[in-house]
Design a protein around this motif. Structure first.
Motif, short mmCIF file in Angstrom:
data_model
loop_
_atom_site.label_atom_id
_atom_site.label_comp_id
_atom_site.label_asym_id
_atom_site.label_seq_id
_atom_site.Cartn_x
_atom_site.Cartn_y
_atom_site.Cartn_z
N GLU A 19 11.57 4.26 5.24
CA GLU A 19 11.13 2.88 5.01
C GLU A 19 10.13 2.83 3.86
O GLU A 19 10.10 1.87 3.08
CB GLU A 19 10.51 2.33 6.29
CG GLU A 19 11.55 2.00 7.37
CD GLU A 19 10.91 1.55 8.67
OE1 GLU A 19 9.68 1.70 8.81
OE2 GLU A 19 11.65 1.06 9.55
N GLN A 20 9.29 3.88 3.73
CA GLN A 20 8.36 3.94 2.61
C GLN A 20 9.11 4.14 1.30
O GLN A 20 8.74 3.56 0.26
CB GLN A 20 7.37 5.08 2.82
CG GLN A 20 6.28 5.15 1.76
CD GLN A 20 5.45 3.89 1.72
OE1 GLN A 20 4.84 3.49 2.71
NE2 GLN A 20 5.43 3.23 0.57
N GLN A 47 -0.36 -0.41 -0.09
CA GLN A 47 0.80 -1.16 0.39
C GLN A 47 0.63 -1.55 1.85
O GLN A 47 0.96 -2.67 2.25
CB GLN A 47 2.07 -0.31 0.22
CG GLN A 47 2.47 -0.09 -1.23
CD GLN A 47 3.65 0.84 -1.38
OE1 GLN A 47 3.90 1.67 -0.52
NE2 GLN A 47 4.39 0.70 -2.46
N THR A 48 0.08 -0.61 2.65
CA THR A 48 -0.17 -0.92 4.07
C THR A 48 -1.18 -2.05 4.20
O THR A 48 -1.03 -2.96 5.01
CB THR A 48 -0.67 0.34 4.80
OG1 THR A 48 0.30 1.37 4.68
CG2 THR A 48 -0.91 0.04 6.28
N ASN A 102 0.13 4.24 -1.09
CA ASN A 102 0.70 3.90 0.22
C ASN A 102 -0.30 3.12 1.06
O ASN A 102 0.08 2.19 1.79
CB ASN A 102 1.11 5.18 0.96
CG ASN A 102 2.31 5.86 0.32
OD1 ASN A 102 3.07 5.23 -0.41
ND2 ASN A 102 2.48 7.15 0.58
N ASN A 112 8.89 1.71 -1.88
CA ASN A 112 8.60 2.17 -3.24
C ASN A 112 9.68 1.70 -4.21
O ASN A 112 9.39 1.30 -5.34
CB ASN A 112 8.53 3.70 -3.27
CG ASN A 112 7.30 4.24 -2.56
OD1 ASN A 112 6.36 3.50 -2.29
ND2 ASN A 112 7.32 5.52 -2.24
N SER A 163 9.42 7.43 7.07
CA SER A 163 9.32 7.93 5.69
C SER A 163 10.35 7.24 4.80
O SER A 163 10.05 6.89 3.65
CB SER A 163 9.55 9.44 5.67
OG SER A 163 8.57 10.13 6.41
#
Length: 386
Positions: free
Chosen positions: A57-58, A205-206, A202, A62, A55
């Protein structure tokens, strides 16, 4: 995209979790900005949630997307935030810059470079705490991105979250045309919830990371690098399709089939042999080697018998040994003594009551000079005793 991201994460800011600084920190190094998991401010604000390492790392991702190519500022006493409030004013010089962010097991860390003035102030004990400012969801407290940080002696100020709306003039819950444009850009329907929008970002981004890896780039590659790599791949694919005599937009499978057919039609038969023929030749060669080994083994065993090194009754055993390892068999024969006449003489099977003796039994009798009849009686006695 940065404006959209700021709108989607509600533009809620908080100042909390101060990091105590020492004189050693004045030279700049990795400093903790937030802890992992759930935490609250010194004044009871929160709780806020950064979650586990994945989390966090996300959150770092961001933040990088929000900041773009700029470094995150560290100011004095959050003057960057308060300087935007009418009636407060004042300058907001930088005390330092956060050059990198990193998610670790115990929290989010930043690599800090101080200005000369800030370094001197920390060494002199004039400033003691580093206090982060971050975006977060108002309802859940989930931290979404790091905004900046401040050198302060009174961390976790109540007014920081209020000042955020002045620094970022965005609606906490975007509606109307602006939100409709954001949803349309993401391919989402009107009325989609904020959590669903964040989840869609998200996912994008992945997907971007997956495309970067597929294009032979690092997952941290930016959009420009990914676009350049993909365009290069498409251009090469177009050239390959054209060279194969197909349309530029031909499917990948069609291109592969055409290339294979072209190669097959240009094979020089004087330089290449069909696989089936090679397999057959390999089988013939294997059989030839086995026959040659068998012949050499038979010759070696016959010679050993003639030399009196092994008895005729041992022939089958000797053949198996020689075929398995001819070199070892030759060594054995070379070291074996010459057998006596009685040992070499091939035993004859007796008639009558001793006819049930095996060839091995007879060989033992011959080699040891025993009477087959008495040997048979001994075997029979042993069987009856058992």
């Amino acid at each position: 995209m940065q404006t959209a991201l700021a709108a989607l994460i509600s533009a809620a800011l908080a100042s909390t979790h101060s990091t105590a600084l020492t004189a050693a920190d004045a030279d700049g190094k990795w400093l903790q900005l937030t802890p992992a998991g759930k935490f609250s401010g010194r004044n009871g604000q929160g709780p806020w949630v950064t979650g586990d390492k994945l989390s966090m790392e996300q959150i770092v991702a961001n933040t990088r997307q929000y900041a773009g190519s700029t470094d995150l500022a560290i100011d004095y006493d959050h003057q960057t935030v308060f300087g935007a409030i009418p009636g407060v004013g004042g300058k907001a010089p930088a005390a330092g810059w956060i050059k990198e962010l990193q998610a670790r097991d115990d929290g989010i860390f930043g690599r800090v470079e101080w200005t000369a003035a800030a370094s001197a102030a920390i060494k002199a004990g004039e400033y003691r705490y580093l206090s982060p400012v971050f975006f977060h969801e108002k309802t859940t407290g989930r931290v979404l991105a790091i905004r900046m940080a401040g050198l302060t002696n009174t961390p976790n100020l109540d007014l920081v979250a209020v000042a955020a709306s002045a620094l970022f003039p965005l609606n906490n819950n975007p509606t109307g045309d602006s939100m409709d444009k954001i949803l349309a850009a993401l391919g989402l329907a009107k009325g989609t919830t904020e959590d669903s929008v964040v989840a869609a970002i998200n996912t994008m981004q992945t997907s971007s990371k997956a495309i970067a890896i597929a294009a032979g780039l690092a997952e941290s590659a930016n959009q420009s690098e990914i676009l350049t790599a993909v365009n290069s791949i498409v251009a090469d694919r177009t050239k390959l399709a054209t060279a194969a005599g197909l349309a530029a937009d031909a499917k990948g499978d069609d291109i592969v089939t055409a290339v294979q057919s072209a190669i097959a039609g240009k094979v020089d038969p004087t330089k290449f042999v069909p696989i089936a023929m090679v397999t057959e030749l390999q089988g013939d060669l294997k059989k030839l080697r086995e026959d040659l080994t068998s012949d050499k083994a038979t010759e070696a065993v016959n010679s050993a018998i003639e030399a009196g090194k092994i008895a005729p009754a041992q022939k089958e055993w000797a053949l198996g040994y020689a075929k398995a390892d001819l070199k070892a068999f030759d060594t054995f024969v070379g070291n074996a003594p010459v057998l006596t006449a009685s040992q070499v003489r091939e035993a004859k099977r007796p008639a009558g009551e001793n006819a049930d003796l095996s060839d091995s039994d007879l060989a033992v009798c011959t080699a040891m000079g025993l009477d087959p009849k008495k040997f048979a009686e001994t075997l029979k006695l042993n069987k009856e005793t058992v």
